[in-house]
Design a protein around this motif. Sequence first.
Motif, PDB file in Angstrom:
ATOM      1  N   GLY A  31      80.006 -38.631  47.892  1.00 40.04           N
ATOM      2  CA  GLY A  31      81.095 -38.831  47.131  1.00 40.04           C
ATOM      3  C   GLY A  31      81.194 -40.145  46.447  1.00 40.04           C
ATOM      4  N   LEU A  32      80.820 -41.227  47.035  1.00 39.55           N
ATOM      5  CA  LEU A  32      80.992 -42.594  46.566  1.00 39.55           C
ATOM      6  C   LEU A  32      80.036 -42.729  45.490  1.00 39.55           C
ATOM      7  CD1 LEU A  32      81.947 -45.422  46.969  1.00 39.55           C
ATOM      8  CD2 LEU A  32      79.764 -45.866  48.337  1.00 39.55           C
ATOM      9  N   PHE A  33      78.925 -42.135  45.413  1.00 38.14           N
ATOM     10  CA  PHE A  33      77.936 -42.254  44.392  1.00 38.14           C
ATOM     11  C   PHE A  33      78.450 -41.225  43.137  1.00 38.14           C
ATOM     12  CE2 PHE A  33      75.035 -44.304  47.706  1.00 38.14           C
ATOM     13  CZ  PHE A  33      74.593 -45.391  46.707  1.00 38.14           C
ATOM     14  N   TRP A  34      78.885 -40.187  43.567  1.00 37.41           N
ATOM     15  CA  TRP A  34      79.609 -39.344  42.539  1.00 37.41           C
ATOM     16  C   TRP A  34      80.470 -40.194  41.508  1.00 37.41           C
ATOM     17  CZ3 TRP A  34      80.315 -34.646  45.832  1.00 37.41           C
ATOM     18  CH2 TRP A  34      79.318 -33.753  46.205  1.00 37.41           C
ATOM     19  N   LEU A  35      81.412 -40.720  42.509  1.00 36.80           N
ATOM     20  CA  LEU A  35      82.632 -41.499  41.859  1.00 36.80           C
ATOM     21  C   LEU A  35      81.989 -42.867  41.182  1.00 36.80           C
ATOM     22  CD1 LEU A  35      85.279 -40.846  44.253  1.00 36.80           C
ATOM     23  CD2 LEU A  35      84.929 -39.874  42.131  1.00 36.80           C
ATOM     24  N   LEU A  36      81.120 -43.552  41.752  1.00 39.97           N
ATOM     25  CA  LEU A  36      80.573 -44.809  41.048  1.00 39.97           C
ATOM     26  C   LEU A  36      79.989 -44.564  39.768  1.00 39.97           C
ATOM     27  CD1 LEU A  36      79.420 -46.842  44.020  1.00 39.97           C
ATOM     28  CD2 LEU A  36      81.488 -47.378  42.782  1.00 39.97           C
ATOM     29  N   PHE A  37      79.063 -43.391  39.604  1.00 39.97           N
ATOM     30  CA  PHE A  37      78.274 -42.944  38.505  1.00 39.97           C
ATOM     31  C   PHE A  37      78.841 -41.974  37.549  1.00 39.97           C
ATOM     32  CE2 PHE A  37      75.388 -44.642  41.771  1.00 39.97           C
ATOM     33  CZ  PHE A  37      74.993 -45.956  41.117  1.00 39.97           C
ATOM     34  N   LEU A  38      80.294 -41.956  37.617  1.00 45.55           N
ATOM     35  CA  LEU A  38      80.786 -41.045  36.517  1.00 45.55           C
ATOM     36  C   LEU A  38      81.139 -41.918  35.443  1.00 45.55           C
ATOM     37  CD1 LEU A  38      82.208 -38.286  36.352  1.00 45.55           C
ATOM     38  CD2 LEU A  38      84.343 -39.160  37.326  1.00 45.55           C
ATOM     39  N   ASP A  39      80.133 -42.317  34.733  1.00 42.98           N
ATOM     40  CA  ASP A  39      80.270 -43.216  33.511  1.00 42.98           C
ATOM     41  C   ASP A  39      81.086 -42.556  32.440  1.00 42.98           C
ATOM     42  OD1 ASP A  39      78.382 -44.691  34.734  1.00 42.98           O
ATOM     43  OD2 ASP A  39      76.826 -43.976  33.848  1.00 42.98           O
ATOM     44  N   TRP A  52      88.424 -38.285  41.568  1.00 42.12           N
ATOM     45  CA  TRP A  52      88.776 -39.190  42.629  1.00 42.12           C
ATOM     46  C   TRP A  52      89.704 -38.602  43.982  1.00 42.12           C
ATOM     47  CZ3 TRP A  52      87.226 -43.584  44.675  1.00 42.12           C
ATOM     48  CH2 TRP A  52      88.036 -44.384  45.682  1.00 42.12           C
ATOM     49  N   ILE A  53      90.771 -37.839  43.590  1.00 41.07           N
ATOM     50  CA  ILE A  53      91.743 -37.180  44.558  1.00 41.07           C
ATOM     51  C   ILE A  53      90.872 -36.125  45.393  1.00 41.07           C
ATOM     52  CG2 ILE A  53      93.705 -35.684  44.673  1.00 41.07           C
ATOM     53  CD1 ILE A  53      94.998 -37.343  42.480  1.00 41.07           C
ATOM     54  N   ALA A  54      90.202 -35.383  44.590  1.00 44.78           N
ATOM     55  CA  ALA A  54      89.541 -34.189  45.124  1.00 44.78           C
ATOM     56  C   ALA A  54      88.542 -34.892  46.294  1.00 44.78           C
ATOM     57  CB  ALA A  54      88.555 -33.270  44.371  1.00 44.78           C
ATOM     58  N   VAL A  55      87.631 -35.919  46.000  1.00 44.94           N
ATOM     59  CA  VAL A  55      86.822 -36.256  46.932  1.00 44.94           C
ATOM     60  C   VAL A  55      87.604 -37.042  48.125  1.00 44.94           C
ATOM     61  CG1 VAL A  55      84.992 -38.083  47.311  1.00 44.94           C
ATOM     62  CG2 VAL A  55      84.841 -36.641  45.238  1.00 44.94           C
ATOM     63  N   CYS A  56      88.518 -37.760  47.890  1.00 47.18           N
ATOM     64  CA  CYS A  56      89.046 -38.671  48.727  1.00 47.18           C
ATOM     65  C   CYS A  56      89.791 -37.710  49.739  1.00 47.18           C
ATOM     66  CB  CYS A  56      90.166 -39.686  48.308  1.00 47.18           C
ATOM     67  SG  CYS A  56      89.108 -40.981  47.627  1.00 47.18           S
ATOM     68  N   VAL A  57      90.446 -36.650  49.350  1.00 47.91           N
ATOM     69  CA  VAL A  57      91.228 -35.998  50.105  1.00 47.91           C
ATOM     70  C   VAL A  57      90.318 -35.080  51.045  1.00 47.91           C
ATOM     71  CG1 VAL A  57      92.653 -33.763  50.338  1.00 47.91           C
ATOM     72  CG2 VAL A  57      93.605 -35.723  48.643  1.00 47.91           C
ATOM     73  N   ALA A  58      89.371 -34.589  50.573  1.00 42.43           N
ATOM     74  CA  ALA A  58      88.279 -33.838  51.270  1.00 42.43           C
ATOM     75  C   ALA A  58      87.607 -34.633  52.235  1.00 42.43           C
ATOM     76  CB  ALA A  58      87.038 -33.216  50.420  1.00 42.43           C
ATOM     77  N   ALA A 115      85.556 -28.651  54.348  1.00 39.79           N
ATOM     78  CA  ALA A 115      86.209 -29.606  53.877  1.00 39.79           C
ATOM     79  C   ALA A 115      85.397 -30.306  52.892  1.00 39.79           C
ATOM     80  CB  ALA A 115      86.654 -30.546  54.823  1.00 39.79           C
ATOM     81  N   CYS A 116      84.156 -30.589  53.345  1.00 41.15           N
ATOM     82  CA  CYS A 116      83.142 -31.400  52.318  1.00 41.15           C
ATOM     83  C   CYS A 116      82.788 -30.529  51.017  1.00 41.15           C
ATOM     84  CB  CYS A 116      81.928 -31.881  52.958  1.00 41.15           C
ATOM     85  SG  CYS A 116      82.418 -33.132  54.284  1.00 41.15           S
ATOM     86  N   ALA A 117      82.517 -29.103  51.537  1.00 39.16           N
ATOM     87  CA  ALA A 117      82.265 -28.266  50.404  1.00 39.16           C
ATOM     88  C   ALA A 117      83.464 -28.033  49.567  1.00 39.16           C
ATOM     89  CB  ALA A 117      81.935 -26.978  51.056  1.00 39.16           C
ATOM     90  N   ILE A 118      84.584 -27.938  49.738  1.00 42.49           N
ATOM     91  CA  ILE A 118      85.809 -27.805  48.886  1.00 42.49           C
ATOM     92  C   ILE A 118      85.994 -29.102  48.082  1.00 42.49           C
ATOM     93  CG2 ILE A 118      88.214 -27.758  49.089  1.00 42.49           C
ATOM     94  CD1 ILE A 118      88.020 -25.520  51.372  1.00 42.49           C
ATOM     95  N   GLY A 119      85.695 -30.187  48.891  1.00 41.59           N
ATOM     96  CA  GLY A 119      85.768 -31.555  48.192  1.00 41.59           C
ATOM     97  C   GLY A 119      84.677 -31.716  46.870  1.00 41.59           C
ATOM     98  N   PHE A 120      83.518 -31.122  47.108  1.00 40.27           N
ATOM     99  CA  PHE A 120      82.414 -30.798  46.086  1.00 40.27           C
ATOM    100  C   PHE A 120      82.904 -30.100  45.015  1.00 40.27           C
ATOM    101  CE2 PHE A 120      78.766 -28.860  44.431  1.00 40.27           C
ATOM    102  CZ  PHE A 120      77.910 -29.896  44.006  1.00 40.27           C
ATOM    103  N   ALA A 121      83.281 -28.986  45.282  1.00 42.14           N
ATOM    104  CA  ALA A 121      83.882 -27.954  44.273  1.00 42.14           C
ATOM    105  C   ALA A 121      85.161 -28.275  43.473  1.00 42.14           C
ATOM    106  CB  ALA A 121      84.325 -26.807  45.108  1.00 42.14           C
ATOM    107  N   GLY A 122      85.883 -29.304  44.277  1.00 42.91           N
ATOM    108  CA  GLY A 122      86.998 -30.057  43.486  1.00 42.91           C
ATOM    109  C   GLY A 122      86.407 -30.873  42.401  1.00 42.91           C
ATOM    110  N   TYR A 123      85.428 -31.825  42.759  1.00 37.38           N
ATOM    111  CA  TYR A 123      84.806 -32.714  42.221  1.00 37.38           C
ATOM    112  C   TYR A 123      84.241 -31.910  40.693  1.00 37.38           C
ATOM    113  CZ  TYR A 123      81.496 -36.214  40.320  1.00 37.38           C
ATOM    114  OH  TYR A 123      81.032 -36.964  39.480  1.00 37.38           O
ATOM    115  N   VAL A 124      83.405 -30.888  41.121  1.00 38.18           N
ATOM    116  CA  VAL A 124      82.688 -30.172  40.132  1.00 38.18           C
ATOM    117  C   VAL A 124      83.850 -29.602  39.072  1.00 38.18           C
ATOM    118  CG1 VAL A 124      81.431 -28.243  39.569  1.00 38.18           C
ATOM    119  CG2 VAL A 124      80.602 -29.610  41.271  1.00 38.18           C
TER     120      VAL A 124
END
Length: 129
Positions: free
Chosen positions: A49-57, A70-76, A115-124
Amino acid sequence: MQPGGPREHPWNHPRAGDDQPPLNGWDVAVSAAALVVAVAVASISAVAGLFWLLFLDYCPPETCSAENAWIAVCVALAVAALATVIGGLVTIARIARRTIAWPVACGTLILCAGACAIGFAGYVSATGI
């Protein structure tokens, strides 16, 4: 003290561990393995999640929301961490009381992974990938 009577502490208090059954080895092993995997899932998800958010150029506003990502990853990750900590504590308490603990540990693993899978889905969903 009478021969064959209950063991007594020098101050006439019964010992705490005299009446407890032995630990169930397979229950402890399955519970520990499930908790270790839950911690590994949460840790790997946190790094990912950290890398997904850092490299969201580039995030065009029409199809992407960096704030929602950001909210989806952090809450998950917060939910996964909370579930893992509470589940770990309950599992340890059940092992200490000599009751079956593996269902709690496996439930903790399922909650953490969910929870991690839902966070990934939220990020996508938020980034439109």
